[in-house]
Design a protein around this motif. Structure first.
Motif, PDB file in Angstrom:
ATOM      1  N   ALA A 163      -0.774  10.802   3.431  1.00 52.20           N
ATOM      2  CA  ALA A 163       0.613  10.888   2.947  1.00 52.20           C
ATOM      3  C   ALA A 163       1.527  11.482   4.020  1.00 52.20           C
ATOM      4  CB  ALA A 163       0.670  11.729   1.675  1.00 52.20           C
ATOM      5  N   GLU A 166       2.259   8.855   6.511  1.00 54.99           N
ATOM      6  CA  GLU A 166       3.214   7.890   5.936  1.00 54.99           C
ATOM      7  C   GLU A 166       4.637   8.422   6.025  1.00 54.99           C
ATOM      8  OE1 GLU A 166       2.706   5.143   2.580  1.00 54.99           O
ATOM      9  OE2 GLU A 166       0.936   6.347   2.092  1.00 54.99           O
ATOM     10  N   TYR A 178      -6.642   6.475   5.032  1.00 58.20           N
ATOM     11  CA  TYR A 178      -7.025   5.846   3.765  1.00 58.20           C
ATOM     12  C   TYR A 178      -8.386   5.153   3.883  1.00 58.20           C
ATOM     13  CZ  TYR A 178      -2.401   6.662   1.724  1.00 58.20           C
ATOM     14  OH  TYR A 178      -1.269   7.258   1.215  1.00 58.20           O
ATOM     15  N   ARG A 209      -1.715   1.594  -1.855  1.00 58.41           N
ATOM     16  CA  ARG A 209      -1.247   2.255  -0.651  1.00 58.41           C
ATOM     17  C   ARG A 209      -1.461   1.380   0.585  1.00 58.41           C
ATOM     18  NH1 ARG A 209       2.070   3.732  -1.994  1.00 58.41           N
ATOM     19  NH2 ARG A 209       2.522   4.611   0.063  1.00 58.41           N
TER      20      ARG A 209
END
Length: 336
Positions: A163, A166, A178, A209
């Protein structure tokens, strides 16, 4: 959940599992307390022994930390090298939202006499730092790889790391994090809490995602992603396309997997994959999917549906030769 007012502050429960403290006069965020476990705080209310959190699943009590912090700081002045006091102060600071100082104290303890508990606390502090201030903690966060070996904590670490990448717009690093989460193969079918009142299966959340990252990537990055999936496609094509449905080979792979399911008389999963090919595949693959859908319904004894697909195949591709060398019209004629 509902916030709690106390003196000059408003304590607001967050869906991330933390509690944020805001100054009522200025509106500034004063502190953000780190929560433990998977508990997401609900309605907050004050009590003499601390703070009560009421959720749909239970009632939880949070102790007051300020008094204990003062006691520990006084003890540390008397003996600056007391490892037990350093560890507990680091823990109190972590739960009080002072992550940087918590990392400092816990690092000192781990450098001299690491224990499973202090390793876990330092890993938790670094994890919280990654979540709240990645730029500040990114270099230290690399140490978490060697500190976090408990599967549940490692899942949280990789999720927060992905995250953070990202948020910085680093598609490759996020994608790689991921993939590491997938490779853990830990509880992929368990529920992942994505909000205070919403949860989704971890494998489906990961697929969403990765698919979002794919659509945000440029052509060069997409080529890199395809390369990362090369071995996965070879070893387990079904899992590969379930996690990256936009993979350039997805429709071709689904067609092959559907044919394998048909050989074992697994008509329903075969039909589902073929319908996906019909929606998203190239024109050539759509023609093949129509033929295989007709065969699927034949095999399942649903002759009316089979006839509909043969008619559709003949209407759309009357003169196109499929991979078996026959045209849509010829295949329809053979079916009757």
């Amino acid at each position: 959940g509902r916030c709690m007012l106390s003196d000059d502050y408003c304590y607001l429960p967050l869906s991330s599992g933390d509690v944020a403290a805001y100054d009522l006069a200025s509106g500034d965020l004063i502190a953000r307390s780190h929560a433990t476990g998977d508990h997401v705080p609900g309605n907050l209310m004050a009590c003499e022994a601390g703070v009560i959190s009421q959720t749909a699943s239970g009632i939880y009590r949070y102790p007051l930390l300020k008094e204990r912090e003062d006691e520990l700081r006084a003890a540390l002045k008397r003996n600056p090298e007391d490892k037990d006091v350093l560890a507990e102060l680091g823990e109190v600071l972590l739960f009080g939202g002072n992550v940087a100082e918590a990392v400092e104290h816990l690092t000192r303890v781990n450098e001299h006499e690491a224990t499973p508990r202090t390793r876990s606390l330092l890993a938790s502090a670094l994890l919280h730092g990654v979540r709240t201030d990645f730029e500040r903690f990114s270099e230290l966060a690399a140490r978490a790889d060697s500190l976090i070996d408990e599967p549940t904590m490692r899942v949280k670490y990789l999720r927060e790391l992905a995250a953070a990448h990202e948020r910085r717009g680093d598609v490759r690093e996020a994608f790689g994090s991921y993939l590491r989460l997938i490779d853990l193969d830990h509880g992929l079918d368990t529920l992942e809490h994505v909000a205070a009142s919403r949860a989704v299966r971890r494998d489906r959340w990961l697929a969403a995602r990765l698919d979002e990252l794919w659509h945000a990537a440029d052509e060069e990055t997409r080529a890199w992603i395809v390369e990362q999936f090369r071995d996965r496609v070879t070893q387990n094509a079904s899992q590969a396309i379930s996690f990256l449905p936009s993979h350039p080979q997805a429709s071709e792979l689904r067609l092959e997997l559907a044919q394998q399911e048909m050989e074992q008389s697994h008509w329903i999963p075969a039909e589902q994959m073929l319908l996906d090919v019909l929606r998203n595949g190239t024109d050539e693959l759509q023609a093949e999917a129509l033929f295989e859908l007709a065969r699927t319904h034949q095999g399942a004894g649903r002759m009316t549906q089979a006839a509909s697909y043969f008619n559709l195949l003949s209407a759309r591709y009357p003169h196109r030769r499929l991979r078996n060398g026959k045209t849509g019209m010829e295949l329809r004629a053979e079916a009757y």
